[in-house]
Write an enzyme that holds these catalytic residues in place. Structure first.
Site, PDB file in Angstrom:
ATOM      1  N   HIS A  34      47.721  33.165  35.626  1.00 11.55           N
ATOM      2  CA  HIS A  34      48.110  31.948  36.386  1.00 11.55           C
ATOM      3  C   HIS A  34      48.242  30.938  35.400  1.00 11.55           C
ATOM      4  O   HIS A  34      48.198  30.766  34.297  1.00 11.55           O
ATOM      5  CB  HIS A  34      46.942  31.726  37.448  1.00 11.55           C
ATOM      6  CG  HIS A  34      45.472  31.706  36.823  1.00 11.55           C
ATOM      7  ND1 HIS A  34      45.353  30.818  35.743  1.00 11.55           N
ATOM      8  CD2 HIS A  34      44.502  32.443  37.004  1.00 11.55           C
ATOM      9  CE1 HIS A  34      43.961  30.885  35.549  1.00 11.55           C
ATOM     10  NE2 HIS A  34      43.658  32.055  36.221  1.00 11.55           N
ATOM     11  N   GLY A  36      46.597  28.675  34.566  1.00 12.41           N
ATOM     12  CA  GLY A  36      45.382  28.295  33.605  1.00 12.41           C
ATOM     13  C   GLY A  36      45.588  29.096  32.258  1.00 12.41           C
ATOM     14  O   GLY A  36      45.435  28.524  31.326  1.00 12.41           O
ATOM     15  N   HIS A  37      45.936  30.413  32.424  1.00  7.51           N
ATOM     16  CA  HIS A  37      46.300  31.344  31.419  1.00  7.51           C
ATOM     17  C   HIS A  37      47.557  30.845  30.561  1.00  7.51           C
ATOM     18  O   HIS A  37      47.569  30.714  29.292  1.00  7.51           O
ATOM     19  CB  HIS A  37      46.608  32.539  31.730  1.00  7.51           C
ATOM     20  CG  HIS A  37      45.483  33.329  32.317  1.00  7.51           C
ATOM     21  ND1 HIS A  37      45.551  33.768  33.794  1.00  7.51           N
ATOM     22  CD2 HIS A  37      44.291  33.703  31.826  1.00  7.51           C
ATOM     23  CE1 HIS A  37      44.401  34.389  34.046  1.00  7.51           C
ATOM     24  NE2 HIS A  37      43.647  34.479  32.966  1.00  7.51           N
ATOM     25  N   GLY A 147      39.836  29.339  28.415  1.00 11.44           N
ATOM     26  CA  GLY A 147      39.700  28.317  29.437  1.00 11.44           C
ATOM     27  C   GLY A 147      38.033  27.847  29.466  1.00 11.44           C
ATOM     28  O   GLY A 147      37.243  28.544  29.619  1.00 11.44           O
ATOM     29  N   ASP A 150      35.394  29.174  32.346  1.00  9.68           N
ATOM     30  CA  ASP A 150      34.174  29.952  31.823  1.00  9.68           C
ATOM     31  C   ASP A 150      33.618  29.345  30.728  1.00  9.68           C
ATOM     32  O   ASP A 150      33.449  29.832  29.444  1.00  9.68           O
ATOM     33  CB  ASP A 150      34.895  31.305  31.384  1.00  9.68           C
ATOM     34  CG  ASP A 150      35.656  31.950  32.712  1.00  9.68           C
ATOM     35  OD1 ASP A 150      34.979  32.276  33.530  1.00  9.68           O
ATOM     36  OD2 ASP A 150      36.903  32.345  32.231  1.00  9.68           O
TER      37      ASP A 150
HETATM   38  O1  PAF Z   1      37.858  35.451  30.564  1.00  6.45           O
HETATM   39  C1  PAF Z   1      38.431  36.606  30.292  1.00  6.45           C
HETATM   40  O2  PAF Z   1      39.552  36.746  31.217  1.00  6.45           O
HETATM   41  C2  PAF Z   1      37.408  37.810  29.757  1.00  6.45           C
HETATM   42  O3  PAF Z   1      36.366  37.572  29.862  1.00  6.45           O
HETATM   43  C3  PAF Z   1      37.933  38.037  28.452  1.00  6.45           C
HETATM   44  C4  PAF Z   1      37.811  36.834  27.658  1.00  6.45           C
HETATM   45  C5  PAF Z   1      39.522  38.119  28.451  1.00  6.45           C
HETATM   46  C6  PAF Z   1      37.169  39.364  27.801  1.00  6.45           C
HETATM   47  O4  PAF Z   1      37.611  40.354  28.706  1.00  6.45           O
END
Ligand code: PAF
Length: 281
Positions: A34, A36-37, A147, A150
């Site tokens: 999305h 964010g990514h 992000g 988390d």
């Molecule tokens: O944040 C995430 O999507 C996951 O925890 C990560 C960092 C890709 C590890 O699997």
């Protein structure tokens, strides 16, 4: 942009880029990308010669009864949108490629994983640090982008990089929100329209907390109580935790001072959502 499935192939690409003196930016994801990514990929593109995005739904970070199987997946769309955002390589290994039979090695950060999300997801961060460690060894990035939604994951990975003397800059990037305030998350797709509406209570309560701080509020208990009252007023919401902590150590702070993090996890129906805000006091 190319999609790579094996560690060997990716290592060859990394080796040849390193030989040419190229810097490597890395965006680890579990896919179903999305905005964010995409903001992480764009940030990586600005600062690096080669941008690698991993798409791997990592089984070791899901607890028993969690949503590993149900976790949304859409590689075709992920490839399209990550290319447009500036990715050069997608690494999309199979489970067996990452965890072959008789796999035995795990990486664990202690203390700061035993609070906030770690309390209700006791094996989660061990899975995250293990897979990120493996990915770092494969990709050998100069910079890795995560992000801030988390926030505990970022703090845990910063500690891992520091403790294990890794030459990688962890770059935390701001939370991306929908226009109505909901923090973007692949798990938002689980929400019915009614639940999605209820989920707005997470950001609303955090914005109210931020207002209290801006107006001079410094008592953690008072701010926490306001957040809890707001969330409890939403019938579809069930609080997992609401905490006000030091942003680096994640230790509780009774009186707000320095860099603070207000973090919460709330279940809306079966979907567990997290959100947070930071403040400098
Ligand atoms: O944040 C995430 O999507 C996951 O925890 C990560 C960092 C890709 C590890 O699997």
């Amino acid at each position: 942009m190319i999609i790579i499935k094996t560690i060997k192939e990716l290592k060859n690409i990394i080796r040849s880029n390193k030989k040419q003196g190229h810097s490597i930016g890395f965006v680890p994801t579990m896919g179903f990308l999305h905005e964010g990514h995409l903001s992480l990929i764009r940030a990586a593109k600005k600062e690096n010669d080669l941008v690698v995005v991993s798409i791997f739904v990592n089984p070791t970070q899901f607890g028993v009864g969690e949503d590993f199987e149900a976790y949304p997946r859409d590689l075709d769309n992920d490839a399209k949108v990550s290319e447009a955002a500036g990715a050069d390589v997608i690494f999309n290994p199979s489970i067996n490629e990452m965890y072959p039979e008789k796999y035995q090695t795990y990486v664990e950060v202690l203390e700061i994983t035993n609070k906030l999300c770690g309390l209700s997801r006791p094996t989660h961060f061990k899975g995250v640090t293990t897979v990120v460690n493996k990915l770092f060894n494969i990709v050998e990035p100069d910079r890795a982008y995560f992000g801030q939604k988390d926030a505990q994951q970022v703090a845990v990975l910063q500690k891992m990089v520091l403790d294990l003397n890794m030459n990688i800059d962890i770059i935390p990037c701001p939370i991306v929100r929908e226009a109505d305030g909901l923090a973007m998350s692949s798990r938002n797709t689980y929400l019915s329209p009614e639940q999605r509406n209820a989920a707005l209570i997470l950001s609303k309560s955090l914005f109210t907390a931020k207002d209290m701080i801006n107006k001079g509020g410094r008592e953690a208990a008072e701010i926490k109580e306001t957040i809890i009252k707001m969330i409890n007023s939403e019938p579809l919401a069930a609080i997992d935790y609401v905490e006000i902590v030091d942003a680096l150590s994640l230790n509780d702070i009774p009186t707000l001072k320095g860099s603070i993090l207000i973090a919460l996890a709330v279940k809306i129906g079966k979907t567990r959502l997290i959100d947070n805000i930071r403040a400098e006091v």
